[in-house]
Design an enzyme around this catalytic site. Structure first.
Site, PDB file in Angstrom:
ATOM      1  N   GLU A 280      35.996  40.415  43.555  1.00 22.23           N
ATOM      2  CA  GLU A 280      37.376  40.643  43.967  1.00 22.23           C
ATOM      3  C   GLU A 280      37.496  42.092  44.416  1.00 22.23           C
ATOM      4  O   GLU A 280      36.898  42.990  43.816  1.00 22.23           O
ATOM      5  CB  GLU A 280      38.356  40.380  42.828  1.00 22.23           C
ATOM      6  CG  GLU A 280      39.804  40.638  43.221  1.00 22.23           C
ATOM      7  CD  GLU A 280      40.809  40.212  42.158  1.00 22.23           C
ATOM      8  OE1 GLU A 280      42.019  40.258  42.449  1.00 22.23           O
ATOM      9  OE2 GLU A 280      40.388  39.843  41.054  1.00 22.23           O
TER      10      GLU A 280
ATOM     11  N   CYS B 167      43.725  37.912  42.221  1.00 22.64           N
ATOM     12  CA  CYS B 167      45.132  38.122  42.550  1.00 22.64           C
ATOM     13  C   CYS B 167      45.348  38.378  44.038  1.00 22.64           C
ATOM     14  O   CYS B 167      46.482  38.307  44.508  1.00 22.64           O
ATOM     15  CB  CYS B 167      45.685  39.281  41.719  1.00 22.64           C
ATOM     16  SG  CYS B 167      45.979  38.836  39.993  1.00 22.64           S
TER      17      CYS B 167
ATOM     18  N   ASN C  10      44.583  30.345  42.064  1.00 22.94           N
ATOM     19  CA  ASN C  10      44.042  31.281  41.091  1.00 22.94           C
ATOM     20  C   ASN C  10      45.126  31.648  40.079  1.00 22.94           C
ATOM     21  O   ASN C  10      46.121  32.271  40.439  1.00 22.94           O
ATOM     22  CB  ASN C  10      43.547  32.556  41.798  1.00 22.94           C
ATOM     23  CG  ASN C  10      43.165  33.645  40.819  1.00 22.94           C
ATOM     24  OD1 ASN C  10      42.101  33.597  40.227  1.00 22.94           O
ATOM     25  ND2 ASN C  10      44.030  34.636  40.630  1.00 22.94           N
ATOM     26  N   GLU C  11      44.956  31.226  38.840  1.00 24.06           N
ATOM     27  CA  GLU C  11      45.812  31.654  37.727  1.00 24.06           C
ATOM     28  C   GLU C  11      47.300  31.375  37.955  1.00 24.06           C
ATOM     29  O   GLU C  11      48.152  32.159  37.548  1.00 24.06           O
ATOM     30  CB  GLU C  11      45.615  33.143  37.431  1.00 24.06           C
ATOM     31  CG  GLU C  11      44.248  33.494  36.901  1.00 24.06           C
ATOM     32  CD  GLU C  11      44.149  34.944  36.450  1.00 24.06           C
ATOM     33  OE1 GLU C  11      45.167  35.662  36.470  1.00 24.06           O
ATOM     34  OE2 GLU C  11      43.045  35.364  36.074  1.00 24.06           O
TER      35      GLU C  11
END
Length: 847
Positions: A59, A266, A397-398
């Site tokens: 990331e 994120c 993602n999350e």
């Protein structure tokens, strides 16, 4: 990657009250050994281990891409930095004007119709007024302390430029050290014509510098337009153009990763999900793969979620090539149109959703399509006519909104399965290892027959020791697990020890856990947004943390199948939850009243209605503004975190805590503590936490917390709540307004001695991995049944050291040590050192 942080715990382990509790004060020392047994059933039923068991997750956080693994040395090469990226940025960030020989001139960043292209909108308009030997221009300082240039190495310079002068305009380009002295020959370019043209040059550095810069000077007069100013080391990883920094890529390759997950994190599920539109270029967009492919000068820049600019020079094509070059399965992640990482919004625009689904189908075509397809042709044009062989793709993602996420996920998966039935589509379970979101996400994943669910969690060391058997009870017929973000909170060797302990459980459950990766992968020492991290670097050096050494040890000793094994456990003394009680707030003002603590047999241990003073309470953290107001104990400052005050005795156990609480102002609710043994060791009931989105019981050990129980409860301002906590032994029951809110029994055993045994089919070796995460040596009898004749020697690779040791640029106390032991047989003994991870490779007959 979740934005939720908790304090980083320290380091060594001491046996205390039924659990291994880290203690910053404990000195590592080899005390009397503890006797263990380890039985291996080499002839028993085995479980295959996937090639993807241990991989890496990349990331762009901590300057991991630009200024990191992406080898470009020029910062803000296209003059696109802006305050939307970071409040301190301007289009000239990284640049300064430079005059030689008294020359005058102007340098201004412009956005007009003369731009390079619609995606790369800004350029530098340079107007020198320089004659003879004089020159005027700009100097780029690179990232952080400056460019790192090495004597004898080649560097490739390129620039897009145009001139309004009939005969052209001379440019001189020089790499310099921190004092401005040249470190290579000056490159001379004549910019001809008023159309954008790329110019390239190469030089060899004749001296070293770690504080270098790049000076670009115009001569004569007129108007020069400059853009995409680039300086690349020729020596990139595998010699790739527009490639990667050699030392960082090599360290990742050395992990022997089974997969590469990219680009986040994120980055993927935050920001606008709209397409890139030039008139609206200042909007922060989610990471969308089509922005990142094609000629580099035509790729836009974007505001990175982590607070800086990302150039997209490192894009999806480069990620696929990197995965290919290190032998890893590519695992791209696409946005699900449900934001996460604190944003928590869902997009309900069917047209936008259809467009993103089509973009995902186009991504698969880009990776796998023939050169006769639209996107396969684009891949081929970039230099890779052969397909990349994509088999797995993650959606989202999350996401913290499981209903919305799985509504979208089903649409993505159905479209992919219809067009590309061989692709595994990976779902996820939110940002935590447990709780309401996690449970609901898994429920929906099972209802939708998801093939694989991604889990993420960052927890304290204690959690990893307590959860070695987490996946033992997972449904073998349900979705498989990809655990692509996890880490213990800290970069000490003790953190690496507990991660290794946990990894033995991952391998033992290889039929359920199909992928795992530590996160984050990279961090620039000068600008980390998150710690801990696996590989650290500055502009000219890189070093692996203790966790890196563990990941490399496991990645290179995975084996092909799990062999049944069983180890004895460490004897422990059971101890009830004990400690004082506490009151706290977090970015909130609250009033507490009528606090009463009674023992299980009805004895009053504490009673305070705050009709007098607050002498029974002391500030544990030293923060907050506590005072008695209108017969209540009030914390008035709504801007500070953890204002805990405590009362009572550390020896208290088996008691009831009863009180009332009222939120007066702020963003959260109440923090009611029990079992308080000290500043860094306690439980608290966090009511209205996480910006009043949910509530949980958290256990803090050595300053690092883990969630024990979680619900969606929120707290109203101005309303009085009745709160009761009942502690019995190691069981805790919680009541809110007279109703049972939940209960838990903290009986997880933090076992320090863990193992997994696998077999390498190629060599025939049994691979015995043993983690001894304690200050005691582990004197162990090994019994190996059902194996062909064993060689009488075994090869050992060991990581051991002070549990508080940290690998740095200057010192690497944690590194592998190789040795050979003799006397190996079906029954033999070996003593595993204190605070150690050992890989023992034993050859069998005929190998």
């Amino acid at each position: 990657m979740s934005r939720l942080h908790s304090a980083v715990g320290l380091a060594t382990a001491v046996l205390l009250g039924g659990a291994l509790l880290p203690s910053a004060l404990a000195e590592p020392a080899e005390s009397s050994p503890i006797d263990y047994s380890l039985r291996v059933n080499a002839g028993g039923e085995t479980t295959s281990i996937p090639d993807t068991m241990h991989g890496v997750f990349f990331e762009d956080i901590n300057d991991a891409a630009d200024g990191g693994i992406y080898a470009e040395l020029v910062r803000n090469r296209s003059f696109e930095y802006d305050t939307v990226d970071n409040p301190s940025y301007t289009p000239m960030t990284g640049w300064s004007t430079t005059s030689v020989g008294g020359a005058e001139g102007s340098a201004e960043v412009i956005d007009d119709a003369q731009r390079l292209n619609e995606n790369n909108r800004r350029y530098l308009r340079l107007r020198p007024n320089a004659h003879g030997r004089a020159a005027y221009g700009v100097t780029n300082a690179g990232y952080h302390s400056g460019m790192s240039l090495e004597r004898g190495e080649k560097y490739d310079f390129s620039i897009w430029a145009r001139s309004d002068q009939p005969g052209g305009t001379p440019l001189t380009v020089t790499a310099t050290d921190g004092s401005g002295s040249p470190v290579g020959r000056t490159m001379r370019i004549r910019v001809r014509g008023d159309q954008w043209t790329e110019y390239t040059k190469t030089f060899v550095a004749h001296s070293d510098t770690d504080t270098g810069g790049l000076r670009v000077l115009g001569h004569g007069s007129g108007t020069l337009r400059l853009d995409m100013v680039s300086l690349f080391p020729r020596d990139t990883f595998k010699g790739e153009p527009n490639g990667l920094r050699e030392d960082l890529a090599r360290k990742i390759e050395a992990l022997n990763p089974g997969f590469l997950r990219f680009p986040g994190g994120c980055l993927v599920n935050t920001g606008s999900h709209e397409s890139y539109q030039a008139p609206d270029w200042e909007r922060r967009r989610s990471y969308q793969w089509k922005d990142t492919v094609g000629p580099v000068e035509q790729r836009p820049t974007n505001a990175n979620f982590w607070g800086y600019n990302q150039s997209y020079g490192l894009g999806f094509y480069e990620y696929f090539r990197f995965a290919e070059n290190i032998g890893a399965m590519p695992l791209p992640v696409v946005p699900a149109l449900v934001t996460g990482c604190g944003e928590n919004e869902a997009t309900h625009d069917p047209q936008l959703l259809r467009r993103h689904i089509q973009d995902t189908l186009d991504l698969i075509q880009f990776a796998n399509g023939s050169v006769d397809t639209e996107w396969g042709a684009k891949r081929a044009a970039m230099g890779h006519p052969e397909p990349f062989g994509l088999t797995h793709l993650a959606v989202g993602n999350e996401e913290n909104l499981p209903e919305d996420f799985y509504e979208h996920f089903e649409k993505f998966r159905d479209a992919i399965e219809q067009r590309y039935p061989g692709i595994t589509v990976v779902a996820n379970s939110g940002p935590d290892d447990s709780g309401a979101v996690f449970d609901r996400a898994w429920e929906l994943a099972r209802e939708q027959d998801a093939e694989m669910v991604d889990e993420h969690y960052y927890n304290n060391p204690q959690w990893f020791l307590e959860n070695n058997r987490r996946y033992d009870s997972y449904d073998r017929s349900g979705p498989k697990v990809s655990l692509t973000e996890y880490a213990s909170e800290g970069n000490r060797f003790y953190n690496a020890l507990v991660e290794a302990s946990f990894m033995t459980g991952l391998e033992r459950n290889a039929d359920v856990v199909r992928m795992s990766s530590y996160a984050p992968l990279l961090a620039h020492e000068d600008d980390p947004q998150w710690t801990p991290d696996m590989i650290w670097f500055d502009n000219h050096r890189s070093w692996g943390s203790a966790s890196y050494e563990v990941q490399k040890l496991f990645g290179n000793n995975v084996g092909d199948e799990v062999v049944p094994s069983e180890a004895s456990s460490t004897p422990v003394e059971e101890k009830p939850i004990s400690g004082a009680v506490g009151l706290s707030t977090w970015n909130t003002s609250a009033a507490y009243d009528d606090v009463r603590v009674t023992s299980a047999d009805g004895e009053t241990l504490l009673a305070d209605d705050f009709s007098g003073d607050a002498s029974k309470w002391s500030g544990l953290t030293g923060t907050g503004d506590w005072s008695i107001q209108d017969g209540a104990y009030v914390q008035s400052d709504a801007s500070v975190q953890n204002t805990m005050v405590t009362a009572g005795d550390k020896s208290w156990s088996d008691y009831d805590l009863h009180l009332t609480a009222t939120k007066r102002a702020g963003s959260e609710g109440f923090l009611v503590a029990f079992g308080v043994e000290g500043t860094d060791d306690y439980y608290w009931w966090n009511l209205g936490g996480w910006n009043n989105t949910r509530s949980a019981v958290q256990k803090t050990t050595a300053g690092s917390s883990q969630t024990v129980l979680s619900k969606d409860t929120t707290i109203e301002t101005g309303r009085e709540y009745d709160i009761r906590v009942e502690v019995r032994g190691r069981k805790v029951t919680l009541f809110l307004d007279g109703e049972k809110w939940g209960s838990f029994t903290d009986e997880q055993n933090a076992e320090p001695f863990r193992q997994v045994v696998t077999r390498d089919e190629k060599t025939g070796e049994l691979i015995v991995k043993v983690v001894n995460a304690q200050d005691n040596r582990a004197r162990t009898r090994l019994d190996i049944d059902g194996a062909p004749r064993l060689a009488n020697t075994a090869r050992l690779t060991t990581l051991q050291g002070d549990p508080q040791a940290v690998n740095t640029a200057e010192s690497r106390p944690i590194k592998p040590e190789k040795s050979v032991i003799r006397g190996v047989d079906e029954n033999f003994s070996h003593t595993f050192p204190a605070n150690s991870i050992t890989v023992m490779r034993i050859r069998t007959q005929g190998n």
